[in-house]
Design an enzyme around this catalytic site. Structure first.
Site, PDB file in Angstrom:
ATOM      1  N   HIS A  48       1.076  -0.789   0.674  1.00 54.95           N
ATOM      2  CA  HIS A  48      -0.510   0.066   0.032  1.00 54.95           C
ATOM      3  C   HIS A  48       0.549   1.284   0.351  1.00 54.95           C
ATOM      4  O   HIS A  48       0.237   2.426  -0.304  1.00 54.95           O
ATOM      5  CB  HIS A  48      -1.196  -0.097   1.246  1.00 54.95           C
ATOM      6  CG  HIS A  48      -2.166  -1.033   1.021  1.00 54.95           C
ATOM      7  ND1 HIS A  48      -2.381  -2.449   1.571  1.00 54.95           N
ATOM      8  CD2 HIS A  48      -3.205  -1.329  -0.192  1.00 54.95           C
ATOM      9  CE1 HIS A  48      -3.620  -2.526   0.132  1.00 54.95           C
ATOM     10  NE2 HIS A  48      -3.607  -2.489  -0.002  1.00 54.95           N
ATOM     11  N   ARG A  59     -11.143   3.959  -2.958  1.00 54.04           N
ATOM     12  CA  ARG A  59     -10.650   2.757  -1.213  1.00 54.04           C
ATOM     13  C   ARG A  59     -10.623   4.192   0.058  1.00 54.04           C
ATOM     14  O   ARG A  59     -10.257   5.600  -0.704  1.00 54.04           O
ATOM     15  CB  ARG A  59      -9.106   3.228  -1.176  1.00 54.04           C
ATOM     16  CG  ARG A  59      -8.257   1.289  -2.469  1.00 54.04           C
ATOM     17  CD  ARG A  59      -6.905   1.560  -2.286  1.00 54.04           C
ATOM     18  NE  ARG A  59      -6.179   0.217  -2.523  1.00 54.04           N
ATOM     19  CZ  ARG A  59      -6.094  -0.153  -4.301  1.00 54.04           C
ATOM     20  NH1 ARG A  59      -5.875   1.186  -4.602  1.00 54.04           N
ATOM     21  NH2 ARG A  59      -5.317  -1.244  -4.192  1.00 54.04           N
ATOM     22  N   GLU A  93     -11.512 -11.559  -4.511  1.00 60.07           N
ATOM     23  CA  GLU A  93      -9.569 -11.324  -3.915  1.00 60.07           C
ATOM     24  C   GLU A  93      -9.729 -12.692  -3.122  1.00 60.07           C
ATOM     25  O   GLU A  93      -8.769 -12.444  -2.551  1.00 60.07           O
ATOM     26  CB  GLU A  93      -9.556 -10.194  -3.092  1.00 60.07           C
ATOM     27  CG  GLU A  93     -10.476 -10.028  -2.172  1.00 60.07           C
ATOM     28  CD  GLU A  93     -10.027  -8.187  -1.812  1.00 60.07           C
ATOM     29  OE1 GLU A  93      -8.899  -7.640  -2.702  1.00 60.07           O
ATOM     30  OE2 GLU A  93     -10.813  -7.880  -1.371  1.00 60.07           O
ATOM     31  N   ASN A 113      -4.543  -7.981  -6.667  1.00 57.94           N
ATOM     32  CA  ASN A 113      -4.016  -7.645  -5.629  1.00 57.94           C
ATOM     33  C   ASN A 113      -3.850  -8.791  -4.197  1.00 57.94           C
ATOM     34  O   ASN A 113      -2.156 -10.204  -4.007  1.00 57.94           O
ATOM     35  CB  ASN A 113      -3.566  -6.831  -5.244  1.00 57.94           C
ATOM     36  CG  ASN A 113      -3.607  -4.770  -6.092  1.00 57.94           C
ATOM     37  OD1 ASN A 113      -2.519  -5.285  -7.358  1.00 57.94           O
ATOM     38  ND2 ASN A 113      -4.172  -4.282  -5.982  1.00 57.94           N
ATOM     39  N   ASP A 114      -4.845  -9.009  -4.000  1.00 56.87           N
ATOM     40  CA  ASP A 114      -4.587 -10.038  -3.202  1.00 56.87           C
ATOM     41  C   ASP A 114      -5.278 -11.779  -3.514  1.00 56.87           C
ATOM     42  O   ASP A 114      -4.864 -12.390  -3.169  1.00 56.87           O
ATOM     43  CB  ASP A 114      -5.608  -9.710  -2.231  1.00 56.87           C
ATOM     44  CG  ASP A 114      -5.965  -9.009  -1.157  1.00 56.87           C
ATOM     45  OD1 ASP A 114      -4.683  -8.521  -0.129  1.00 56.87           O
ATOM     46  OD2 ASP A 114      -5.924  -7.925  -0.790  1.00 56.87           O
ATOM     47  N   ARG A 149       1.885  -9.706  -0.740  1.00 59.56           N
ATOM     48  CA  ARG A 149       1.911  -9.337  -1.488  1.00 59.56           C
ATOM     49  C   ARG A 149       3.428  -7.747  -1.241  1.00 59.56           C
ATOM     50  O   ARG A 149       3.878  -7.365  -2.170  1.00 59.56           O
ATOM     51  CB  ARG A 149       1.257  -8.869  -1.694  1.00 59.56           C
ATOM     52  CG  ARG A 149       0.001  -7.480  -0.657  1.00 59.56           C
ATOM     53  CD  ARG A 149      -0.950  -7.401  -1.280  1.00 59.56           C
ATOM     54  NE  ARG A 149      -1.369  -5.761  -1.162  1.00 59.56           N
ATOM     55  CZ  ARG A 149      -2.500  -5.116  -1.827  1.00 59.56           C
ATOM     56  NH1 ARG A 149      -3.599  -5.852  -1.185  1.00 59.56           N
ATOM     57  NH2 ARG A 149      -2.595  -4.589  -2.194  1.00 59.56           N
ATOM     58  N   CYS A 169      -9.850  -5.121 -10.611  1.00 59.29           N
ATOM     59  CA  CYS A 169      -9.443  -3.679 -10.667  1.00 59.29           C
ATOM     60  C   CYS A 169      -7.962  -3.481  -9.475  1.00 59.29           C
ATOM     61  O   CYS A 169      -7.273  -2.617  -8.799  1.00 59.29           O
ATOM     62  CB  CYS A 169     -10.492  -2.296  -9.522  1.00 59.29           C
ATOM     63  SG  CYS A 169     -10.558  -3.496  -7.775  1.00 59.29           S
TER      64      CYS A 169
END
Ligand code: PEP
Ligand code: MG
Length: 587
Positions: free
Chosen positions: A193, A300, A434, A457-458, A468, A505
């Site tokens: 992040h 987010r 995810e 991502n997840d 990650r 996304c």
């Protein structure tokens, strides 16, 4: 260039400047036994250090208030209060009276406190661990005579490159953009992040450098190339010139893409792909709205709470959501409920858990704190009066989670009704896909949700069991692994069978080669970081659906991620030749 330290490209842009080395870690404390007659001087030394740390905190609080506002500054209030806690101070003094030096005495008490708070069943207590850690570092730095590093302490106009082991989101939001030109970290990956936030802030960043903080002393000059992921230490004048030329070329390529950003993303054989933007900070809304994006595919919301001493109230949240909705002027805006936890640590830290990514995060935490969650749901339903808002739940694994969230939405609606506040009741509710469980069991959700959005991502992290954010595993974090591609395909099939919208996304959608694969698999809506909108649109306009489908088929049939990548790469090169906008993608 043997002075180049190679990391991972996290946020594009080439900058150069002096290193600002930030070691924000609890320092090692040597054991030091003191004789009884030194008790008084040691206690006095400890008290002076506490006073000095409080002075620093007051200065930092004032600066944060000027740069970021009173809510962000409140966190320092909390830290000052910790240093005024009578019990804490007397416990340290009691250790000093057991012949520990002031540093060790303070270290012992802070370790005990951090452990105690970290294990507390009360969320408010666990939330204080980050503040305790900050205070721990600050006072020890004074006692040990270490330099006082503060990211916000860099003089304006320094154009400094911040080099640090790991930058927490709360430190990132404190950065003074007029002082810091770029970020370099030992840890992290493209999908951690910190990287996401750096992209949102438009700050060039290289992460995953592993040894930067140990190799640098802090008095160097560096070039940071966020596009190719390297840090060049003490470059020659000729090297600086070469990077400057590259930066100019990059800017020209980007300007050319931006000129075509408003064109529709339609493949050469007429398939329309919707490109939306990911918005991480409300401040980004206006810029994202002019990126060519056809709405927001992922807003987010956790960065509203990062680095804050308290959760934002309904009014503040409502204003933040409305700002994004109004900036997009009727275009769809998918807002995700708090995905706090993992490496998005708000409110001055969070519970210390042995496995944060498998822990108390996202929808799990929200459902366990319904009053807090309903504040967000009310703010979202109010914002929905001003545009096309859709609510998205993160990290959903079971149907119960969706049903419980919907029940809380109903309750929140009832509360707004009783208050007589205008709101929209029929807000579409969708989920992020995810986890492998959500993909394999996707059909369980179809009657309860309005859309799926794949968070790659997840999904990559949980499918491949690869953290990650772990730089040591970066080469194993392979979104093109055929298992991941198959999961994307399966989600699309379930969506198509039940007429549900399926978008992507995660970061994959922003990267040309992977966007190519996703379009080939059949994805028709991509949500990407705003800066990538013109690029991804350009890719779409240069491809035919059938060509992308054939490439995706070859990638799906591959046995390894490398083979899948090869299959995609040579086709993308065949389609675009050596187009400058693919420079960092296929070479
Ligand atoms: C994802 O997991 O792909 C995603 C988009 O959400 P985040 O990166 O915020 O976890
Ligand atoms: Mg996610």
């Amino acid at each position: 260039m043997d002075r180049a330290i190679v990391g991972i490209s996290a946020s594009p842009g080439i900058v150069h400047g002096p290193v600002h080395l930030l070691r924000w870690e609890v320092p090692d404390v040597p054991h030091h036994i003191i004789p009884d007659e030194e008790f008084d001087t040691e206690v006095a030394r400890f008290r002076a250090a506490v006073e000095r740390a409080k002075e620093r905190l007051r200065a930092v609080r004032e600066r944060a208030e000027r740069h970021a506002g009173p809510e962000e500054a409140a966190i320092f209030e909390v830290q000052i209060a910790i240093l005024e806690d009578h019990d804490l101070l007397s416990r340290v003094e009691s250790y000093i009276h057991q012949n520990h030096g002031a540093e060790k005495a303070f270290d012992l008490v802070m370790l005990e406190l951090r452990q105690h708070f970290g294990r507390s069943p009360v969320p408010m207590m666990r939330e204080r661990v980050g503040d305790l850690t900050d205070v721990h570092i600050r006072v020890l730095s004074v006692l040990l005579g270490l330099p006082d590093h503060d990211p916000v302490d860099v003089p304006k106009g320094s154009n400094a490159i911040l080099v640090t082991h790991d930058l927490t989101p709360s430190l990132t939001v404190q950065l003074d953009r007029e002082a810091i030109a770029g970020i370099a970290t030992d840890s992290g990956t493209r999908t951690s992040h910190v990287a996401i936030l750096a992209r949102s802030l438009g700050l060039p960043a290289v992460v995953g450098l592993r040894t930067a903080t140990s190799r640098l002393r802090g008095d160097e000059y560096v070039v940071l190339d966020g596009s190719s992921g390297i840090l060049v230490v003490n470059p020659s004048a000729a090297e600086i010139d070469a990077f400057r030329n590259r930066a100019v070329a990059e800017a020209e390529t980007e300007a050319e893409l931006i000129r075509a950003a408003d064109l529709d993303a339609i493949t050469t054989d007429g398939v329309r792909i919707t490109i939306r933007a990911n918005v991480d900070l409300p401040d980004e809304a206006e810029h994202a709205a002019h990126s060519g994006a056809e709405g927001v595919g992922l807003m987010r919301t956790e960065f509203l709470v990062v680095g804050r001493a308290a959760m934002p109230d309904e009014e503040e949240q409502f204003k933040a959501y409305r700002r994004v909705v109004e900036a997009f002027d009727g275009r769809p805006v998918v807002i995700r409920t708090f995905d706090v936890g993992g490496d998005k640590l708000p409110v001055g830290g969070f519970p210390q858990e042995p496995n944060p990514f498998l822990g108390w995060r996202a929808i799990r935490m929200c459902l366990d704190q319904p009053e807090m969650f309903k504040v967000q749901l009310r703010a979202l339903m109010r914002a929905a009066q001003h545009g096309d808002v859709r609510i998205m739940l993160p990290l959903v694994v079971t149907l119960d989670e969706v049903r419980e969230a919907r029940r809380l939405m109903d309750e929140a609606a009832g509360e707004l009704e009783r208050r007589g506040v205008p709101f929209e009741r029929a807000v579409p509710l969708g989920i992020m896909v995810e986890t492998p469980a959500a993909v394999v069991g996707a059909d369980a959700f179809v009657d309860d949700v309005a859309f799926f959005s794949i968070g790659t991502n997840d999904l990559v992290q949980y499918t491949l069991a690869v953290d990650r954010g772990n730089a040591n595993l970066a080469s194993r974090f392979t979104p093109l692994h055929p298992s991941v591609l198959r999961l994307v395909k399966r989600t699309l099939e379930v969506g198509a069978a039940h007429d549900l919208d399926v978008s992507v996304c995660g970061e994959m959608a922003s990267q040309p080669l992977m966007a190519f694969a996703l379009i080939g698999l059949g994805v028709r809506t991509l949500s990407v970081n705003p800066r990538s909108v013109p690029l991804v649109k350009r890719i779409v306009r240069g491809l035919s659906r059938s060509f992308a489908a054939e490439a995706a088929q070859a990638a799906l049939a591959a046995r390894t991620a490398e083979e899948a990548e090869r299959q995609l790469k040579y086709r993308l090169l065949a389609a675009f030749g050596d187009a400058a906008f693919l420079r960092d993608t296929v070479r």
